[in-house]
Each structure stands twice: as C-alpha cells, then as structure tokens.
Design an enzyme around this catalytic site. Structure first.
Site, mmCIF file in Angstrom:
data_model
loop_
_atom_site.group_PDB
_atom_site.id
_atom_site.type_symbol
_atom_site.label_atom_id
_atom_site.label_comp_id
_atom_site.label_asym_id
_atom_site.label_seq_id
_atom_site.Cartn_x
_atom_site.Cartn_y
_atom_site.Cartn_z
ATOM 1 N N LYS A 53 0.822 -1.219 0.157
ATOM 2 C CA LYS A 53 0.056 0.103 0.036
ATOM 3 C C LYS A 53 1.011 1.197 0.020
ATOM 4 C CE LYS A 53 -3.795 -2.476 2.131
ATOM 5 N NZ LYS A 53 -4.686 -2.800 3.121
ATOM 6 N N GLN A 97 -4.872 -1.329 9.256
ATOM 7 C CA GLN A 97 -4.755 -2.594 9.009
ATOM 8 C C GLN A 97 -5.395 -3.734 9.618
ATOM 9 O OE1 GLN A 97 -3.577 -3.512 5.612
ATOM 10 N NE2 GLN A 97 -4.265 -5.375 6.235
ATOM 11 N N ASP A 120 -10.686 2.687 3.200
ATOM 12 C CA ASP A 120 -11.092 1.482 3.290
ATOM 13 C C ASP A 120 -12.652 1.130 3.036
ATOM 14 O OD1 ASP A 120 -9.250 -0.701 3.232
ATOM 15 O OD2 ASP A 120 -8.986 -0.633 5.126
#
Ligand code: NAP
Length: 283
Positions: A53, A97, A120
C-alpha cells in the site's frame, strides 16, 4: 467456449495512470494527497499488504506513511492516534490494517476514523452511504470488481447476479453495488441449500468465499461473467481463487484469473479512494 480474460493487472495499470494524472493536478493546486496507514502487531501477511500500500501510493505520486505499533498497544492509545490523524489537515486518508490484535474491538476502531478519511470504506457511515446512494467511500475489493465489469462494457441492468459470500467487506457491499446498477441480486452463503441451482441462473457470478473450487463448470451458465475474489493456496502452495479456473473458463463468457484479477484491482481502488478523499477535502 473459452472465456475471455478480464486482466486485472492491465486494468489496474490504467487506473493507476489516471490516479497519477489527477494527483499531479491536485499537487499543482498545493494539495499533497496523503494516506496514513497504521499497523499494530507483526502479522506477516499484514506486513506485506501494508508495504504494498505504501509502495503503490508512492509510485502514483500520493504519499503514504506506515506507523507500526507493538501488538500490546492499548486500544485507548490506538483510538487516540486515530483521532489525532482525523484532525491532521495533511492526512487525507486513514487505514487501520486488519486484523487487529484480539484485545482490540476492530469495529470500534474503524468507527473512530473520520468518515471523510475512511478510504477502506469499512465505516458504518460508508456502508450507509452505499446503501442509500449517498457520497461515501466504497470498499476497495467490490469497487474493483465493479470496475472490471465496467471495463468490458457489461450492462448489469436486468441481469441476474449471484454473489457467493456475505461478508461486510466484500459480499454485502458487492451486492449493493450490483443492485445500484439495476441487476437482480441473489446473495448466497454457507447455509444456501443448493448453490449450483442459484449460480446456474446467473448472468454474473462473484465468488467471495475463501475456499477452492466452490464454483465448478457444471454450476455456470454458458456465457456468464465470473469474478473470482477468493485467495487460497493450492496443493503446490500457489495462489488460487474460489473458482475452478480451468473448468469454468470453458463455459463462462468472461472470467477473472487469480492471481492477476481482483487482487491488483483492490490495490488500485485504495489509491482512487485516497485521491478522492484529498479532492473532496480540498474542494
Ligand atoms: P469471510 O468473511 O470468511 O466470508 C466468507 C463467506 O463465504 C461467508 O459469507 C460464508 O458464509 C461463505 N461461505 C463459506 N463457505 C461457503 C460455501 N461452501 N458455499 C457458499 N458460501 C460459503 O471472507 P471475506 O473476507 O469476504 O473473503 C472471502 C475471500 O476473498 C477470501 O479468500 C479472501 O482472502 C478473499 N479476499 C480477496 C481480496 C482481494 O483483494 N483479492 C480482498 C478481500 C478478500 P457464512 O456467512 O454463512 O459463514
């Protein structure tokens, strides 16, 4: 029939090039899109994902920072850090995460992220926005699947889409996105009595289960579009999806491979969401 391949790597490259262009335009206005990623603990897969990422962001001109914390970090400290990022004007996107260590309440942590920075798309506000058609952030994996359907010029209107899997991050948002395009949607799961009876009626099948060979050739209508979200390992330890690719490709009209399908698209859509967040916050 041998299905045409929907090449996730190629499409992701195109999307990343678009992100690069839009990022340059934003920077010319003095806005430097930034993604803050938080990793708690040392889960090996999460370490790989977060590294990707950061690299993906930097390659497209977005900047990204990875903050790493020990597995015994307290939930209160994590929440405090997320709140600090929420009010930092230099940060446009925040990603915590998952999975988090077991002593933490993941949903509580996600709900602490400002919806404006929820790249997200897991915040309840993002889920609500998707449900109602309001502006929010779409979760990256189903968003990437929609882009794949768009790339082949597929009109979903009036088509029957079957989604296998009902997780909050893939199956359910996928179903909502298909519904928004006027598909008729069936969601299947582990308690579905006869999965094949459902999938054989489908024009589009999205498999998001996490088990090999959940979808085999006899379960697919000739010409159907098959999107394979699953990530599994085969007997040789190689990455494979939920779909029996070799069998299903002889029946389907279109199919996504694993690897090289939904995976790179998920990564690309995080960049799109981060850029979009920066554009909205600077508008
Ligand atoms: P998940 O939360 O474990 O959900 C799996 C779903 O599959 C559940 O809804 C479950 O039903 C259903 N299911 C299990 N066995 C089934 C069966 N035999 N028949 C029909 N449905 C069945 O998983 P997830 O997070 O959605 O992820 C699904 C897969 O996608 C995993 O392999 C994951 O690694 C992969 N993934 C890939 C990407 C990517 O970028 N490529 C991103 C995210 C996830 P119940 O609800 O009844 O338990």
């Amino acid at each position: 029939m041998t299905a045409q391949l929907i090449d996730g790597n190629a499409l992701a490259r195109t999307i990343r090039a678009e992100v690069t262009g839009r990022t340059q335009a934003l920077k010319a206005r003095g806005v430097h899109p930034h993604l803050s990623i938080i990793l708690v603990g040392d889960d090996p897969a999460s370490q790989v994902y977060t590294k990707h990422k950061v690299n993906d962001s930097n390659e497209t001109g977005l900047s990204a920072t990875l903050e790493r914390y020990p597995a015994d970090m307290s939930e209160a400290d994590l929440l405090a850090r997320v709140k600090a990022l929420n009010v930092d004007p230099k940060v446009h996107g925040i990603l915590v995460q998952l999975p988090l260590p077991r002593h933490m309440d993941s949903q509580k942590v996600i709900e602490t992220i400002s919806p404006e920075k929820d790249v997200d798309g897991f915040h309840i506000a993002s889920a609500g926005a998707l449900m109602t058609g309001a502006k929010g952030f779409w979760p990256c994996t189903p968003y990437g699947c929609m882009k794949m359907l768009e790339s082949i010029g597929y009109s979903l209107r009036g088509k029957h889409a079957v989604v296998i899997g009902r997780s909050n991050i893939v199956g359910k948002p996928m179903a909502m996105m298909l519904l928004a395009q006027s598909a008729t949607v069936t969601i299947c799961h582990s308690a579905t009595a006869d999965l094949g009876a459902m999938t054989r009626q489908a024009d589009v099948i999205v498999a998001a289960v996490g088990k090999r060979n959940v979808l085999t050739a006899d379960m697919v209508k000739p010409g159907a579009v098959v999107i394979d979200v699953g990530m599994n390992r085969n007997d040789e330890g190689k990455l494979c999806g939920d779909v029996d690719f070799e069998g299903v490709r002889e029946v389907a009209g279109w199919i996504t491979p694993v690897p090289g399908g939904v995976g790179p698209m998920t990564r690309a859509m995080l960049l799109v969401n981060t850029l979009e967040a920066a554009e909205r916050q600077s508008a």
